[in-house]
Design a protein around this motif. Structure first.
Motif, PDB file in Angstrom:
ATOM      1  N   GLU A   1       4.098  -1.797   0.054  1.00  0.00           N
ATOM      2  CA  GLU A   1       3.452  -1.258  -1.077  1.00  0.00           C
ATOM      3  C   GLU A   1       3.049  -2.728  -1.628  1.00  0.00           C
ATOM      4  O   GLU A   1       3.733  -3.731  -1.807  1.00  0.00           O
ATOM      5  CB  GLU A   1       4.317  -0.765  -2.146  1.00  0.00           C
ATOM      6  N   VAL A   2       1.664  -2.945  -1.811  1.00  0.00           N
ATOM      7  CA  VAL A   2       0.948  -3.939  -2.558  1.00  0.00           C
ATOM      8  C   VAL A   2       0.272  -3.514  -3.847  1.00  0.00           C
ATOM      9  O   VAL A   2      -0.283  -2.230  -3.891  1.00  0.00           O
ATOM     10  CB  VAL A   2       0.300  -4.851  -1.780  1.00  0.00           C
ATOM     11  N   GLU A   3       0.146  -4.646  -4.792  1.00  0.00           N
ATOM     12  CA  GLU A   3      -0.874  -4.144  -5.871  1.00  0.00           C
ATOM     13  C   GLU A   3      -2.372  -4.308  -5.616  1.00  0.00           C
ATOM     14  O   GLU A   3      -3.289  -3.529  -6.129  1.00  0.00           O
ATOM     15  CB  GLU A   3      -0.479  -5.059  -7.099  1.00  0.00           C
TER      16      GLU A   3
ATOM     17  N   PRO B   1       4.639   6.258  13.146  1.00  0.00           N
ATOM     18  CA  PRO B   1       4.888   7.927  12.600  1.00  0.00           C
ATOM     19  C   PRO B   1       6.210   7.749  11.733  1.00  0.00           C
ATOM     20  O   PRO B   1       7.065   7.251  12.225  1.00  0.00           O
ATOM     21  CB  PRO B   1       4.858   8.837  13.604  1.00  0.00           C
ATOM     22  N   GLY B   2       5.830   8.342  10.465  1.00  0.00           N
ATOM     23  CA  GLY B   2       6.995   8.313   9.360  1.00  0.00           C
ATOM     24  C   GLY B   2       6.987   7.176   8.662  1.00  0.00           C
ATOM     25  O   GLY B   2       7.514   7.087   7.453  1.00  0.00           O
ATOM     26  N   GLY B   3       6.249   6.056   8.730  1.00  0.00           N
ATOM     27  CA  GLY B   3       5.891   4.835   7.943  1.00  0.00           C
ATOM     28  C   GLY B   3       4.764   5.234   6.959  1.00  0.00           C
ATOM     29  O   GLY B   3       4.067   5.706   7.378  1.00  0.00           O
ATOM     30  N   THR B   4       4.849   4.239   5.926  1.00  0.00           N
ATOM     31  CA  THR B   4       3.793   4.350   4.867  1.00  0.00           C
ATOM     32  C   THR B   4       3.571   3.136   4.447  1.00  0.00           C
ATOM     33  O   THR B   4       4.407   2.257   4.269  1.00  0.00           O
ATOM     34  CB  THR B   4       4.454   5.235   3.655  1.00  0.00           C
ATOM     35  N   VAL B   5       2.036   3.099   4.199  1.00  0.00           N
ATOM     36  CA  VAL B   5       1.470   1.951   3.632  1.00  0.00           C
ATOM     37  C   VAL B   5       0.766   2.377   2.505  1.00  0.00           C
ATOM     38  O   VAL B   5      -0.034   3.114   2.445  1.00  0.00           O
ATOM     39  CB  VAL B   5       0.450   0.719   4.533  1.00  0.00           C
ATOM     40  N   LYS B   6       0.819   1.535   0.918  1.00  0.00           N
ATOM     41  CA  LYS B   6       0.212   1.847   0.061  1.00  0.00           C
ATOM     42  C   LYS B   6      -0.291   0.506  -0.413  1.00  0.00           C
ATOM     43  O   LYS B   6       0.179  -0.575  -0.812  1.00  0.00           O
ATOM     44  CB  LYS B   6       1.210   2.467  -0.940  1.00  0.00           C
TER      45      LYS B   6
ATOM     46  N   GLY C   1       1.045   6.682  10.853  1.00  0.00           N
ATOM     47  CA  GLY C   1       1.782   6.946   9.714  1.00  0.00           C
ATOM     48  C   GLY C   1       0.721   7.370   8.659  1.00  0.00           C
ATOM     49  O   GLY C   1      -0.183   7.871   8.841  1.00  0.00           O
ATOM     50  N   VAL C   2       1.311   7.140   7.433  1.00  0.00           N
ATOM     51  CA  VAL C   2       0.652   7.670   6.079  1.00  0.00           C
ATOM     52  C   VAL C   2       0.000   6.235   5.392  1.00  0.00           C
ATOM     53  O   VAL C   2       0.793   5.262   5.715  1.00  0.00           O
ATOM     54  CB  VAL C   2       1.539   8.117   5.219  1.00  0.00           C
ATOM     55  N   ALA C   3      -1.254   6.410   5.200  1.00  0.00           N
ATOM     56  CA  ALA C   3      -2.032   5.396   4.383  1.00  0.00           C
ATOM     57  C   ALA C   3      -2.512   5.880   3.014  1.00  0.00           C
ATOM     58  O   ALA C   3      -2.962   6.759   3.024  1.00  0.00           O
ATOM     59  CB  ALA C   3      -2.972   4.631   5.103  1.00  0.00           C
ATOM     60  N   HIS C   4      -2.059   5.253   1.953  1.00  0.00           N
ATOM     61  CA  HIS C   4      -2.717   5.383   0.595  1.00  0.00           C
ATOM     62  C   HIS C   4      -3.214   4.294  -0.099  1.00  0.00           C
ATOM     63  O   HIS C   4      -2.509   3.325  -0.436  1.00  0.00           O
ATOM     64  CB  HIS C   4      -1.430   6.115  -0.119  1.00  0.00           C
ATOM     65  N   ALA C   5      -4.648   4.477  -0.098  1.00  0.00           N
ATOM     66  CA  ALA C   5      -5.267   3.429  -0.951  1.00  0.00           C
ATOM     67  C   ALA C   5      -5.671   3.708  -2.103  1.00  0.00           C
ATOM     68  O   ALA C   5      -5.921   4.751  -2.313  1.00  0.00           O
ATOM     69  CB  ALA C   5      -6.301   3.031   0.029  1.00  0.00           C
ATOM     70  N   GLY C   6      -6.137   2.806  -3.098  1.00  0.00           N
ATOM     71  CA  GLY C   6      -6.552   2.906  -4.487  1.00  0.00           C
ATOM     72  C   GLY C   6      -5.495   3.814  -5.330  1.00  0.00           C
ATOM     73  O   GLY C   6      -6.138   4.561  -6.138  1.00  0.00           O
ATOM     74  N   TYR C   7      -4.332   3.660  -4.966  1.00  0.00           N
ATOM     75  CA  TYR C   7      -3.259   4.527  -5.948  1.00  0.00           C
ATOM     76  C   TYR C   7      -3.261   3.957  -7.229  1.00  0.00           C
ATOM     77  O   TYR C   7      -2.681   5.144  -8.122  1.00  0.00           O
ATOM     78  CB  TYR C   7      -1.855   4.483  -5.364  1.00  0.00           C
ATOM     79  N   THR C   8      -3.826   3.172  -7.599  1.00  0.00           N
ATOM     80  CA  THR C   8      -3.968   2.635  -9.107  1.00  0.00           C
ATOM     81  C   THR C   8      -5.212   3.510  -9.780  1.00  0.00           C
ATOM     82  O   THR C   8      -5.085   3.014 -10.970  1.00  0.00           O
ATOM     83  CB  THR C   8      -3.741   1.166  -9.209  1.00  0.00           C
ATOM     84  N   GLY C   9      -5.862   4.029  -9.064  1.00  0.00           N
ATOM     85  CA  GLY C   9      -7.013   4.697  -9.710  1.00  0.00           C
ATOM     86  C   GLY C   9      -8.298   4.123  -9.246  1.00  0.00           C
ATOM     87  O   GLY C   9      -9.438   4.594  -9.881  1.00  0.00           O
ATOM     88  N   LYS C  10      -8.396   3.593  -8.190  1.00  0.00           N
ATOM     89  CA  LYS C  10      -9.531   2.878  -7.503  1.00  0.00           C
ATOM     90  C   LYS C  10      -9.959   3.785  -6.327  1.00  0.00           C
ATOM     91  O   LYS C  10      -9.832   3.867  -5.204  1.00  0.00           O
ATOM     92  CB  LYS C  10      -9.318   1.585  -7.237  1.00  0.00           C
ATOM     93  N   ALA C  11     -11.131   4.877  -6.705  1.00  0.00           N
ATOM     94  CA  ALA C  11     -11.430   5.847  -5.652  1.00  0.00           C
ATOM     95  C   ALA C  11     -12.580   5.195  -4.768  1.00  0.00           C
ATOM     96  O   ALA C  11     -12.824   5.875  -3.747  1.00  0.00           O
ATOM     97  CB  ALA C  11     -12.278   6.976  -6.435  1.00  0.00           C
TER      98      ALA C  11
ATOM     99  N   TYR D   1      -6.887   7.235  -3.774  1.00  0.00           N
ATOM    100  CA  TYR D   1      -6.879   7.581  -4.964  1.00  0.00           C
ATOM    101  C   TYR D   1      -5.949   9.087  -5.011  1.00  0.00           C
ATOM    102  O   TYR D   1      -4.985   9.066  -4.749  1.00  0.00           O
ATOM    103  CB  TYR D   1      -8.265   7.642  -5.660  1.00  0.00           C
ATOM    104  N   ASP D   2      -6.686  10.239  -5.649  1.00  0.00           N
ATOM    105  CA  ASP D   2      -6.134  11.216  -5.809  1.00  0.00           C
ATOM    106  C   ASP D   2      -6.193  12.230  -4.622  1.00  0.00           C
ATOM    107  O   ASP D   2      -6.301  13.522  -4.655  1.00  0.00           O
ATOM    108  CB  ASP D   2      -6.023  12.067  -7.056  1.00  0.00           C
ATOM    109  N   CYS D   3      -7.033  11.721  -3.726  1.00  0.00           N
ATOM    110  CA  CYS D   3      -7.628  12.561  -2.432  1.00  0.00           C
ATOM    111  C   CYS D   3      -6.661  12.612  -1.103  1.00  0.00           C
ATOM    112  O   CYS D   3      -6.356  11.690  -0.980  1.00  0.00           O
ATOM    113  CB  CYS D   3      -8.995  12.464  -2.177  1.00  0.00           C
TER     114      CYS D   3
END
Length: 229
Positions: free
Chosen positions: A117-119, A130-135, A148-158, A175-177
């Motif tokens: 995870e990075v800001e 598989p089973g790993g996550t990057v945020k 695996g799982v990738a989650h971009a813009g988790y601080t609110g950047k759609a 973001y939240d999608c």
């Protein structure tokens, strides 16, 4: 001679703008604000809800002062604070902005059960198993396979995007999608870098990397040198 006004109230197409003198004391501002709001209240008592923006200039307002100003304005039935703008930020806020703009480069393999995870933006040279996550608070660029799982813009950047050399994720989030992985992949169609982004229907779409130049023209942070693009 009339004393200089510490608060200028101007009408805008969006409501009212309160421009605060940034050289007087905060106490003086409160006194004058109460007086001017009382005058507005008498004149505009029956008007519908009016949005108010506060322009603080070079004055720093801490959270308590901001809430105090908002509450004072909220007491007038038809006024509500939309936002407060200031040219001054704290060191912590400035550092947070820098962190959010920074690109963090990591060369590793994110294995099952691990979370990276990075800001700001993430540049990963390696695979996400598989089973790993990057945020990332911003964009995610993977020079490798995303399984695996990738989650971009988790601080609110759609507007954030996810890019991978081999896009075969178990789940994508921007973001939240959320987008689940399809039942199967055609290996012939996934031999080149692809990107994922939120489209106009608020859905995550996977497309060719080349579309980013048109969809997210501000994604480039090229400085110095010479580039013919």
């Amino acid at each position: 001679m009339k004393n200089k006004q510490n608060i200028m109230i101007k009408g805008t197409k969006n409501g009212l703008s309160l421009q605060l003198n940034d050289r007087c004391s905060y106490k003086e501002l409160l006194v004058e604000l109460e007086e001017k709001l009382a005058e507005l209240h008498r004149v505009d008592d029956d008007r519908p809800l009016i949005s108010v923006s506060i322009q603080a200039g070079n004055r720093y307002l801490d959270e308590q002062q901001q809430e105090e100003l908002k509450e004072l304005i909220r007491q007038k039935r038809n006024l509500i604070v939309d936002h407060i703008e200031s040219n001054v930020v704290t060191k912590a806020e400035a550092q947070q902005y820098i962190d959010e703009q920074e690109i963090t480069s990591v060369a590793t393999i994110v294995r099952s059960g691990q979370v990276l995870e990075v800001e700001g933006d993430l540049l990963l040279v390696g695979d996400v198993n598989p089973g790993g996550t990057v945020k990332a608070g911003g964009n995610i660029f993977i020079m490798g396979a995303l399984r695996g799982v990738a989650h971009a813009g988790y601080t609110g950047k759609a507007e954030s995007v996810i890019v991978a050399s081999f896009m075969t994720p178990s789940q994508l989030r921007i973001y939240d999608c959320i987008s689940r992985a399809p039942d199967h992949y055609d290996k012939e169609e996934h031999h080149q870098m692809e990107c994922a982004y939120i489209d106009r229907t608020n859905q995550i779409v996977i497309d060719r990397l080349q579309v980013l130049k048109h969809l997210r023209p501000n994604i480039t942070r090229f400085k110095g040198g010479h580039y013919n693009g």
